[in-house]
Design a protein around this motif. Structure first.
Motif, PDB file in Angstrom:
ATOM      1  N   SER A  99       4.429 -13.312  15.530  1.00 23.54           N
ATOM      2  CA  SER A  99       2.973 -13.210  15.647  1.00 23.54           C
ATOM      3  C   SER A  99       2.321 -13.256  14.271  1.00 23.54           C
ATOM      4  CB  SER A  99       2.579 -11.927  16.391  1.00 23.54           C
ATOM      5  OG  SER A  99       3.022 -10.781  15.693  1.00 23.54           O
ATOM      6  N   ASP A 100       1.040 -13.628  14.281  1.00 25.26           N
ATOM      7  CA  ASP A 100       0.273 -13.772  13.051  1.00 25.26           C
ATOM      8  C   ASP A 100      -0.118 -12.388  12.525  1.00 25.26           C
ATOM      9  OD1 ASP A 100      -1.392 -14.522  10.999  1.00 25.26           O
ATOM     10  OD2 ASP A 100      -2.940 -15.388  12.283  1.00 25.26           O
ATOM     11  N   VAL A 101       0.325 -12.068  11.317  1.00 23.51           N
ATOM     12  CA  VAL A 101      -0.027 -10.779  10.716  1.00 23.51           C
ATOM     13  C   VAL A 101      -1.064 -10.927   9.612  1.00 23.51           C
ATOM     14  CG1 VAL A 101       2.202  -9.727  11.284  1.00 23.51           C
ATOM     15  CG2 VAL A 101       1.905 -10.879   9.075  1.00 23.51           C
ATOM     16  N   SER A 102      -1.516 -12.153   9.360  1.00 25.25           N
ATOM     17  CA  SER A 102      -2.405 -12.387   8.223  1.00 25.25           C
ATOM     18  C   SER A 102      -3.727 -11.633   8.359  1.00 25.25           C
ATOM     19  CB  SER A 102      -2.676 -13.877   8.047  1.00 25.25           C
ATOM     20  OG  SER A 102      -3.353 -14.416   9.171  1.00 25.25           O
ATOM     21  N   VAL A 103      -4.187 -11.418   9.595  1.00 25.75           N
ATOM     22  CA  VAL A 103      -5.466 -10.716   9.783  1.00 25.75           C
ATOM     23  C   VAL A 103      -5.362  -9.243   9.410  1.00 25.75           C
ATOM     24  CG1 VAL A 103      -6.313 -12.301  11.540  1.00 25.75           C
ATOM     25  CG2 VAL A 103      -4.948 -10.337  12.230  1.00 25.75           C
ATOM     26  N   TYR A 104      -4.130  -8.746   9.247  1.00 25.83           N
ATOM     27  CA  TYR A 104      -3.919  -7.344   8.877  1.00 25.83           C
ATOM     28  C   TYR A 104      -3.576  -7.182   7.398  1.00 25.83           C
ATOM     29  CZ  TYR A 104      -3.721  -7.142  13.924  1.00 25.83           C
ATOM     30  OH  TYR A 104      -4.023  -7.286  15.260  1.00 25.83           O
ATOM     31  N   ALA A 105      -3.573  -8.287   6.660  1.00 24.89           N
ATOM     32  CA  ALA A 105      -3.270  -8.213   5.233  1.00 24.89           C
ATOM     33  C   ALA A 105      -4.442  -7.593   4.477  1.00 24.89           C
ATOM     34  CB  ALA A 105      -2.961  -9.597   4.688  1.00 24.89           C
ATOM     35  N   GLU A 106      -4.119  -6.843   3.433  1.00 24.26           N
ATOM     36  CA  GLU A 106      -5.130  -6.195   2.602  1.00 24.26           C
ATOM     37  C   GLU A 106      -4.884  -6.541   1.136  1.00 24.26           C
ATOM     38  OE1 GLU A 106      -5.322  -1.992   3.107  1.00 24.26           O
ATOM     39  OE2 GLU A 106      -5.233  -2.073   5.297  1.00 24.26           O
ATOM     40  N   PRO A 107      -5.926  -6.545   0.347  1.00 29.06           N
ATOM     41  CA  PRO A 107      -5.725  -6.707  -1.091  1.00 29.06           C
ATOM     42  C   PRO A 107      -5.208  -5.418  -1.710  1.00 29.06           C
ATOM     43  CG  PRO A 107      -8.032  -6.298  -0.638  1.00 29.06           C
ATOM     44  CD  PRO A 107      -7.358  -6.397   0.709  1.00 29.06           C
ATOM     45  N   ILE A 108      -4.739  -5.533  -2.933  1.00 27.35           N
ATOM     46  CA  ILE A 108      -4.399  -4.362  -3.747  1.00 27.35           C
ATOM     47  C   ILE A 108      -5.207  -4.455  -5.033  1.00 27.35           C
ATOM     48  CG2 ILE A 108      -2.587  -3.165  -5.029  1.00 27.35           C
ATOM     49  CD1 ILE A 108      -0.572  -4.155  -3.003  1.00 27.35           C
ATOM     50  N   PRO A 109      -6.096  -3.498  -5.324  1.00 26.99           N
ATOM     51  CA  PRO A 109      -6.347  -2.288  -4.538  1.00 26.99           C
ATOM     52  C   PRO A 109      -7.079  -2.601  -3.239  1.00 26.99           C
ATOM     53  CG  PRO A 109      -7.884  -2.425  -6.369  1.00 26.99           C
ATOM     54  CD  PRO A 109      -6.905  -3.549  -6.561  1.00 26.99           C
ATOM     55  N   GLY A 110      -6.869  -1.723  -2.271  1.00 25.91           N
ATOM     56  CA  GLY A 110      -7.474  -1.864  -0.959  1.00 25.91           C
ATOM     57  C   GLY A 110      -7.336  -0.554  -0.210  1.00 25.91           C
ATOM     58  N   PRO A 111      -7.740  -0.519   1.065  1.00 29.07           N
ATOM     59  CA  PRO A 111      -7.764   0.749   1.807  1.00 29.07           C
ATOM     60  C   PRO A 111      -6.407   1.441   1.921  1.00 29.07           C
ATOM     61  CG  PRO A 111      -9.063  -0.920   2.942  1.00 29.07           C
ATOM     62  CD  PRO A 111      -8.352  -1.615   1.834  1.00 29.07           C
ATOM     63  N   PHE A 112      -5.350   0.689   2.238  1.00 28.35           N
ATOM     64  CA  PHE A 112      -4.051   1.341   2.433  1.00 28.35           C
ATOM     65  C   PHE A 112      -3.495   1.859   1.115  1.00 28.35           C
ATOM     66  CE2 PHE A 112       0.604   1.345   2.815  1.00 28.35           C
ATOM     67  CZ  PHE A 112       0.741   2.254   3.859  1.00 28.35           C
ATOM     68  N   ALA A 113      -3.471   1.005   0.096  1.00 29.40           N
ATOM     69  CA  ALA A 113      -2.942   1.438  -1.203  1.00 29.40           C
ATOM     70  C   ALA A 113      -3.727   2.625  -1.749  1.00 29.40           C
ATOM     71  CB  ALA A 113      -2.959   0.274  -2.191  1.00 29.40           C
ATOM     72  N   ALA A 114      -5.033   2.618  -1.532  1.00 28.08           N
ATOM     73  CA  ALA A 114      -5.859   3.731  -2.010  1.00 28.08           C
ATOM     74  C   ALA A 114      -5.512   5.027  -1.296  1.00 28.08           C
ATOM     75  CB  ALA A 114      -7.340   3.402  -1.819  1.00 28.08           C
ATOM     76  N   GLU A 115      -5.245   4.950   0.006  1.00 30.34           N
ATOM     77  CA  GLU A 115      -4.899   6.165   0.740  1.00 30.34           C
ATOM     78  C   GLU A 115      -3.508   6.664   0.356  1.00 30.34           C
ATOM     79  OE1 GLU A 115      -5.433   9.318   3.593  1.00 30.34           O
ATOM     80  OE2 GLU A 115      -6.648   8.155   2.192  1.00 30.34           O
ATOM     81  N   VAL A 116      -2.579   5.761   0.117  1.00 28.50           N
ATOM     82  CA  VAL A 116      -1.256   6.175  -0.370  1.00 28.50           C
ATOM     83  C   VAL A 116      -1.414   6.928  -1.689  1.00 28.50           C
ATOM     84  CG1 VAL A 116       0.969   5.367  -1.239  1.00 28.50           C
ATOM     85  CG2 VAL A 116       0.004   4.338   0.825  1.00 28.50           C
ATOM     86  N   ALA A 117      -2.234   6.403  -2.580  1.00 24.96           N
ATOM     87  CA  ALA A 117      -2.459   7.059  -3.876  1.00 24.96           C
ATOM     88  C   ALA A 117      -3.115   8.418  -3.691  1.00 24.96           C
ATOM     89  CB  ALA A 117      -3.311   6.161  -4.764  1.00 24.96           C
ATOM     90  N   ARG A 118      -4.092   8.490  -2.808  1.00 25.36           N
ATOM     91  CA  ARG A 118      -4.799   9.761  -2.592  1.00 25.36           C
ATOM     92  C   ARG A 118      -3.862  10.826  -2.049  1.00 25.36           C
ATOM     93  NH1 ARG A 118      -7.051  13.106   0.932  1.00 25.36           N
ATOM     94  NH2 ARG A 118      -6.161  11.993   2.719  1.00 25.36           N
TER      95      ARG A 118
END
Length: 257
Positions: A53-72
């Motif tokens: 399945s296509d996962v491209s619509v779930y890709a995020e940049p770095i920095p982005g929401p997921f990486a920022a929450e991991v850091a927090r």
């Protein structure tokens, strides 16, 4: 500051949801306190979904929401967290399969070896990362980052160790099937033994994946191993064990190739 003599690690063997918001909001509850390193599985920000399945619509940049929450969360817990995500790439239809490490280190590793095996073709939907070795110092230990299928390529583990890694960190979503648990455990132990290095390997649980997250010491002893369900495992990596293993079995010094 003198190097520490041990590193306390936690492996969070948990299934990723198909909703990135759910996974992001769970991070704070899933990451425990009191550990130097907390490892979550590959593709934790959003599961792969149906094969192909296509996962491209779930890709995020770095920095982005997921990486920022991991850091927090890492800062809040006073730890270093490693977790997997899909990262926006130049080919927007084929993102990177990326690990983010945040806390006392700030590194990103884009999976080199894509899972074109056992009937799957990860490269149809994802871009391979550049052939670059990702290492990070943590508490006097040097981590080398790998992802899932990378475990089947001993040359990557050896290259990381040749550049100073003494702990190989391997987040995974190791697909279940015949012989797959045996391959997973055998390969994790082999990478530890041949490199006299610790292997910290955290996978997603069954039924889709194999689970069996484990920590292997530099002589191949399994310090802890999970089952196929969701659980959090802990282990302590000791400098004296690493040093003694490399004195007892100086294979890295005896290399001729």
């Amino acid at each position: 500051m003198e190097p520490r003599e041990q590193l306390d690690v936690a492996l969070v063997q948990v299934a990723a949801d198909l909703d990135p918001t759910v996974n992001r909001e769970r991070l704070a509850d899933l990451v425990p306190s009191g550990h130097d390193l907390v490892v979550l599985p590959e593709a934790f920000a959003r599961d792969f979904g149906d094969p192909g399945s296509d996962v491209s619509v779930y890709a995020e940049p770095i920095p982005g929401p997921f990486a920022a929450e991991v850091a927090r969360v890492a800062q809040q817990r006073g730890t270093t967290v490693v977790a997997g995500m899909f990262e926006t790439a130049v080919d927007t239809a084929r993102p990177f399969n990326t690990l983010v490490a945040r806390g006392a280190v700030d590194r990103d590793y884009r999976k080199i070896h894509l899972y074109d095996s056992f009937g799957y073709r990860e490269s149809d939907r994802l871009s391979a990362g550049p052939v670059e070795h990702c290492l990070a110092g943590l508490g006097g230990f040097t981590l080398g980052l790998m992802t899932c299928y990378d475990l089947r390529f001993p040359e990557l583990a050896r290259a990381l160790v040749a550049e100073g890694a003494d702990v190989l960190v391997v987040p995974s979503a190791w697909v279940a099937g015949p012989r797959k648990v045996d391959h997973w455990v055998t390969l994790a132990r082999a990478r530890a033994i041949e490199n006299t290095a610790y292997v910290v390997a955290c996978g997603q649980p069954g039924p889709r994946y194999t689970g069996h997250s484990l920590v292997v010491d530099p002589l191949g002893d399994v310090l802890v191993e999970g089952g196929d369900g969701e659980e959090t495992l802990t282990a302590t990596l000791e400098r004296r064990v690493l040093d003694e293993a490399r004195r007892t079995n100086p294979s890295l010094l005896n290399r001729r190739l």
